[in-house]
Design an enzyme around this catalytic site. Structure first.
Site, PDB file in Angstrom:
ATOM      1  N   ARG A 105       0.834  -1.215   0.000  1.00 56.95           N
ATOM      2  CA  ARG A 105       0.000   0.000   0.000  1.00 56.95           C
ATOM      3  C   ARG A 105       0.863   1.257   0.000  1.00 56.95           C
ATOM      4  O   ARG A 105       0.529   2.255  -0.634  1.00 56.95           O
ATOM      5  CB  ARG A 105      -0.958  -0.028   1.195  1.00 56.95           C
ATOM      6  CG  ARG A 105      -2.102  -1.017   0.941  1.00 56.95           C
ATOM      7  CD  ARG A 105      -3.039  -1.096   2.096  1.00 56.95           C
ATOM      8  NE  ARG A 105      -3.660   0.168   2.423  1.00 56.95           N
ATOM      9  CZ  ARG A 105      -4.138   0.479   3.633  1.00 56.95           C
ATOM     10  NH1 ARG A 105      -4.058  -0.406   4.615  1.00 56.95           N
ATOM     11  NH2 ARG A 105      -4.694   1.640   3.855  1.00 56.95           N
ATOM     12  N   HIS A 126      -6.854   7.961  11.896  1.00 58.25           N
ATOM     13  CA  HIS A 126      -6.430   6.556  11.860  1.00 58.25           C
ATOM     14  C   HIS A 126      -4.935   6.397  11.604  1.00 58.25           C
ATOM     15  O   HIS A 126      -4.494   5.327  11.198  1.00 58.25           O
ATOM     16  CB  HIS A 126      -7.253   5.784  10.817  1.00 58.25           C
ATOM     17  CG  HIS A 126      -8.711   5.671  11.185  1.00 58.25           C
ATOM     18  ND1 HIS A 126      -9.701   5.353  10.291  1.00 58.25           N
ATOM     19  CD2 HIS A 126      -9.340   5.827  12.393  1.00 58.25           C
ATOM     20  CE1 HIS A 126     -10.880   5.322  10.905  1.00 58.25           C
ATOM     21  NE2 HIS A 126     -10.685   5.621  12.176  1.00 58.25           N
ATOM     22  N   CYS A 143      13.098  -1.527  15.805  1.00 62.68           N
ATOM     23  CA  CYS A 143      13.352  -0.264  16.493  1.00 62.68           C
ATOM     24  C   CYS A 143      14.855  -0.065  16.704  1.00 62.68           C
ATOM     25  O   CYS A 143      15.549  -0.971  17.175  1.00 62.68           O
ATOM     26  CB  CYS A 143      12.638  -0.290  17.840  1.00 62.68           C
ATOM     27  SG  CYS A 143      12.868   1.177  18.831  1.00 62.68           S
ATOM     28  N   SER A 166     -17.887   5.820   3.880  1.00 59.00           N
ATOM     29  CA  SER A 166     -19.058   4.952   3.960  1.00 59.00           C
ATOM     30  C   SER A 166     -19.825   5.202   5.254  1.00 59.00           C
ATOM     31  O   SER A 166     -20.947   4.723   5.406  1.00 59.00           O
ATOM     32  CB  SER A 166     -18.643   3.482   3.869  1.00 59.00           C
ATOM     33  OG  SER A 166     -17.692   3.193   4.875  1.00 59.00           O
TER      34      SER A 166
HETATM   35  C1  BJW Z   1     -16.509   8.423  -3.360  1.00 57.60           C
HETATM   36  C2  BJW Z   1     -15.670   8.382  -4.441  1.00 57.60           C
HETATM   37  C3  BJW Z   1     -15.477   9.586  -5.094  1.00 57.60           C
HETATM   38  C4  BJW Z   1     -15.737   6.416  -3.711  1.00 57.60           C
HETATM   39  N1  BJW Z   1     -16.073  10.691  -4.652  1.00 57.60           N
HETATM   40  N2  BJW Z   1     -17.103   9.506  -2.937  1.00 57.60           N
HETATM   41  C5  BJW Z   1     -20.108   1.779  17.108  1.00 57.60           C
HETATM   42  C6  BJW Z   1     -20.961   0.980  16.349  1.00 57.60           C
HETATM   43  C7  BJW Z   1     -20.489  -0.175  15.708  1.00 57.60           C
HETATM   44  C8  BJW Z   1     -19.165  -0.578  15.819  1.00 57.60           C
HETATM   45  C9  BJW Z   1     -18.307   0.214  16.564  1.00 57.60           C
HETATM   46  C10 BJW Z   1     -18.784   1.366  17.195  1.00 57.60           C
HETATM   47  N3  BJW Z   1     -17.745   1.955  17.841  1.00 57.60           N
HETATM   48  C11 BJW Z   1     -16.608   1.211  17.588  1.00 57.60           C
HETATM   49  C12 BJW Z   1     -16.937   0.145  16.848  1.00 57.60           C
HETATM   50  C13 BJW Z   1     -16.000  -0.939  16.363  1.00 57.60           C
HETATM   51  C14 BJW Z   1     -15.207  -0.554  15.121  1.00 57.60           C
HETATM   52  C15 BJW Z   1     -16.181  -0.246  14.014  1.00 57.60           C
HETATM   53  O1  BJW Z   1     -16.490   0.880  13.708  1.00 57.60           O
HETATM   54  N4  BJW Z   1     -16.679  -1.301  13.356  1.00 57.60           N
HETATM   55  C16 BJW Z   1     -17.655  -1.156  12.284  1.00 57.60           C
HETATM   56  C17 BJW Z   1     -16.978  -1.390  10.937  1.00 57.60           C
HETATM   57  C18 BJW Z   1     -18.777  -2.132  12.515  1.00 57.60           C
HETATM   58  N5  BJW Z   1     -14.333   0.567  15.410  1.00 57.60           N
HETATM   59  C19 BJW Z   1     -13.111   0.385  15.903  1.00 57.60           C
HETATM   60  O2  BJW Z   1     -12.655  -0.729  16.143  1.00 57.60           O
HETATM   61  C20 BJW Z   1     -12.304   1.629  16.156  1.00 57.60           C
HETATM   62  N6  BJW Z   1     -11.789   1.573  17.466  1.00 57.60           N
HETATM   63  C21 BJW Z   1     -12.546   1.739  18.556  1.00 57.60           C
HETATM   64  O3  BJW Z   1     -13.707   2.071  18.513  1.00 57.60           O
HETATM   65  O4  BJW Z   1     -11.872   1.517  19.729  1.00 57.60           O
HETATM   66  C22 BJW Z   1     -12.565   1.493  20.973  1.00 57.60           C
HETATM   67  C23 BJW Z   1     -11.497   1.224  22.004  1.00 57.60           C
HETATM   68  C24 BJW Z   1     -11.243   2.172  22.963  1.00 57.60           C
HETATM   69  C25 BJW Z   1     -10.221   1.930  23.893  1.00 57.60           C
HETATM   70  C26 BJW Z   1      -9.495   0.747  23.809  1.00 57.60           C
HETATM   71  C27 BJW Z   1      -9.752  -0.192  22.840  1.00 57.60           C
HETATM   72  C28 BJW Z   1     -10.769   0.055  21.918  1.00 57.60           C
HETATM   73  C29 BJW Z   1     -11.090   1.709  15.236  1.00 57.60           C
HETATM   74  C30 BJW Z   1     -11.443   1.761  13.810  1.00 57.60           C
HETATM   75  C31 BJW Z   1     -10.167   1.750  12.964  1.00 57.60           C
HETATM   76  C32 BJW Z   1     -10.448   1.618  11.487  1.00 57.60           C
HETATM   77  N7  BJW Z   1      -9.263   1.275  10.814  1.00 57.60           N
HETATM   78  C33 BJW Z   1      -9.254   1.275   9.362  1.00 57.60           C
HETATM   79  C34 BJW Z   1      -7.852   0.820   8.908  1.00 57.60           C
HETATM   80  C35 BJW Z   1      -6.854   1.981   9.141  1.00 57.60           C
HETATM   81  C36 BJW Z   1      -5.484   1.647   8.731  1.00 57.60           C
HETATM   82  C37 BJW Z   1      -5.354   1.284   7.279  1.00 57.60           C
HETATM   83  O5  BJW Z   1      -5.724   2.071   6.381  1.00 57.60           O
HETATM   84  O6  BJW Z   1      -4.863   0.207   7.033  1.00 57.60           O
HETATM   85  O7  BJW Z   1      -9.554   2.565   8.848  1.00 57.60           O
HETATM   86  S1  BJW Z   1     -10.537   0.256   8.632  1.00 57.60           S
HETATM   87  C38 BJW Z   1     -10.885   1.334   7.272  1.00 57.60           C
HETATM   88  O8  BJW Z   1     -12.223   1.882   7.392  1.00 57.60           O
HETATM   89  C39 BJW Z   1      -9.909   2.510   7.445  1.00 57.60           C
HETATM   90  C40 BJW Z   1     -10.785   3.670   7.071  1.00 57.60           C
HETATM   91  O9  BJW Z   1     -10.236   4.860   7.586  1.00 57.60           O
HETATM   92  C41 BJW Z   1     -12.116   3.278   7.657  1.00 57.60           C
HETATM   93  C42 BJW Z   1     -13.294   4.001   7.039  1.00 57.60           C
HETATM   94  O10 BJW Z   1     -13.402   3.723   5.687  1.00 57.60           O
HETATM   95  P1  BJW Z   1     -13.878   4.874   4.704  1.00 57.60           P
HETATM   96  O11 BJW Z   1     -12.895   5.953   4.685  1.00 57.60           O
HETATM   97  O12 BJW Z   1     -15.266   5.256   5.027  1.00 57.60           O
HETATM   98  O13 BJW Z   1     -13.763   4.141   3.280  1.00 57.60           O
HETATM   99  P2  BJW Z   1     -14.791   3.142   2.579  1.00 57.60           P
HETATM  100  O14 BJW Z   1     -14.013   2.378   1.585  1.00 57.60           O
HETATM  101  O15 BJW Z   1     -15.566   2.376   3.570  1.00 57.60           O
HETATM  102  O16 BJW Z   1     -15.832   4.092   1.832  1.00 57.60           O
HETATM  103  C43 BJW Z   1     -15.460   4.885   0.729  1.00 57.60           C
HETATM  104  C44 BJW Z   1     -16.677   5.746   0.390  1.00 57.60           C
HETATM  105  O17 BJW Z   1     -16.277   6.675  -0.620  1.00 57.60           O
HETATM  106  C45 BJW Z   1     -17.861   4.966  -0.150  1.00 57.60           C
HETATM  107  O18 BJW Z   1     -19.041   5.401   0.509  1.00 57.60           O
HETATM  108  C46 BJW Z   1     -17.910   5.350  -1.641  1.00 57.60           C
HETATM  109  O19 BJW Z   1     -19.238   5.431  -2.151  1.00 57.60           O
HETATM  110  C47 BJW Z   1     -17.276   6.705  -1.618  1.00 57.60           C
HETATM  111  N8  BJW Z   1     -16.552   7.081  -2.837  1.00 57.60           N
HETATM  112  N9  BJW Z   1     -15.223   7.053  -4.607  1.00 57.60           N
HETATM  113  C48 BJW Z   1     -16.904  10.579  -3.556  1.00 57.60           C
HETATM  114  N10 BJW Z   1     -14.678   9.638  -6.198  1.00 57.60           N
HETATM  115 ZN    ZN Z   2      11.561   0.451  20.648  1.00 57.47          ZN
END
Ligand code: BJW
Ligand code: ZN
Length: 255
Positions: free
Chosen positions: A70, A128, A160, A202
């Site tokens: 990536r 993130h 590290c 999303s």
């Molecule tokens: C266009 C376009 C164009 C295309 N023009 N538009 C509440 C409810 C349910 C679940 C949870 C909740 N709270 C927490 C959770 C759990 C979980 C979660 O959310 N799960 C759900 C998926 C069910 N969340 C977590 O685990 C988070 N942590 C947390 O809550 O911790 C609590 C805690 C506290 C203390 C101690 C321990 C825990 C962390 C979430 C981390 C997400 N990580 C990722 C990977 C990051 C690293 C990497 O890149 O490798 O982040 S996953 C991935 O999804 C990435 C993104 O940032 C994230 C969001 O995705 P995004 O940006 O929305 O992309 P897409 O692909 O989903 O959508 C693209 C959109 O663009 C689409 O809609 C298209 O239509 C559109 N599009 N082209 C305009 N040209």
């Molecule tokens: Zn270290």
């Protein structure tokens, strides 16, 4: 479409404090793959194999191989007109960019638009983390890192300099908490915003997806730009279904 754009412009141009929340869709036109939907990363890779702390403990080589790939993809990408329009609005004052993206393209756009004058202004809050930072699994030290990853074996993975432990990508995986300071600042901006623009997410991943809901709950109108409807669409005062790079320059222009 024209009517929607005009309405959205009115809502956004009057804002003294605008929160701009972006997701992977804002970088799609730069060539960065999104996560969900057709051609998205999760179509061919399982998040639980690559983007969780458990996956890294089980197979750090596999996880680093994916992040190394990536990094190479993203290194070849440039900010598109959406990143540039957002950066110009942030530099003009009164707008704050909060991104879920780890690709660094908002930062590149902000630095390029600011030029030599004030390269530290208009930088995004990266919820993130970043593909181009590493964090030590031993001592927790963070550093910038743009090097090529050799994931041919576990022995060649980055380590590290200080304590010798394995380094990991400095990104937030599922099940991990976001940096409390970054998260706190993002929610402060959401509560203070008098308008919110949500681009290319999303709206499925929390707590990021809660930011527009917080802004809306505090009275800020939400404008969404996305190719498809999302769970955030029902909160939005205006939803524009179009590619971000095509509409943002006009939506955010100062005219
Ligand atoms: C266009 C376009 C164009 C295309 N023009 N538009 C509440 C409810 C349910 C679940 C949870 C909740 N709270 C927490 C959770 C759990 C979980 C979660 O959310 N799960 C759900 C998926 C069910 N969340 C977590 O685990 C988070 N942590 C947390 O809550 O911790 C609590 C805690 C506290 C203390 C101690 C321990 C825990 C962390 C979430 C981390 C997400 N990580 C990722 C990977 C990051 C690293 C990497 O890149 O490798 O982040 S996953 C991935 O999804 C990435 C993104 O940032 C994230 C969001 O995705 P995004 O940006 O929305 O992309 P897409 O692909 O989903 O959508 C693209 C959109 O663009 C689409 O809609 C298209 O239509 C559109 N599009 N082209 C305009 N040209
Ligand atoms: Zn270290």
């Amino acid at each position: 479409m024209r009517d929607l754009l005009v309405r959205a412009r009115v809502l956004l141009s009057g804002a003294r404090s605008l929160l701009v929340l972006t997701g992977a869709g804002v970088s799609a036109e730069s060539g960065v793959p999104t996560f969900r939907g057709p051609g998205g990363l999760w179509e061919t890779h399982r998040p639980e194999d690559l983007a969780t702390p458990r996956a890294f403990t089980r197979d750090p080589r596999l996880v680093w191989e994916w992040y190394g790939w990536r990094r190479e993809v993203v290194s070849a990408c440039r900010p598109n007109p959406a990143h540039r329009a957002i950066a110009r609005r942030a530099l003009a004052g009164g707008a704050h960019v909060v991104t879920q993206n780890v690709d660094g393209l908002h930062e590149t756009a902000a630095r390029e638009e600011a030029g030599a004058e004030d390269p530290g202004r208009g930088l995004p809050l990266e919820l993130h983390g970043s593909l181009f930072r590493v964090r030590c699994t031993g001592c927790g030290r963070r550093s910038a890192d743009r090097g090529r990853i050799d994931a041919s074996s576990e022995e060649t993975l980055p380590r590290c300099e200080r304590c010798g432990a394995l380094l990991r990508p400095d990104v937030v995986w599922f099940g991990e908490g976001l940096e409390p300071e970054v998260l706190g600042r993002a929610f402060d901006l959401a509560r203070q915003a008098d308008a919110c623009l949500v681009v290319g997410t999303s709206g499925l991943v929390h707590p990021a997806a809660s930011l527009p809901l917080t802004a809306s709950g505090a009275g800020a109108p939400v404008v969404e730009v996305n190719l498809d409807p999302t769970p955030l669409s029902r909160t939005a005062a205006v939803s524009i279904r179009a590619p971000a790079g095509e509409v943002l320059p006009e939506l955010l222009s100062a005219r």
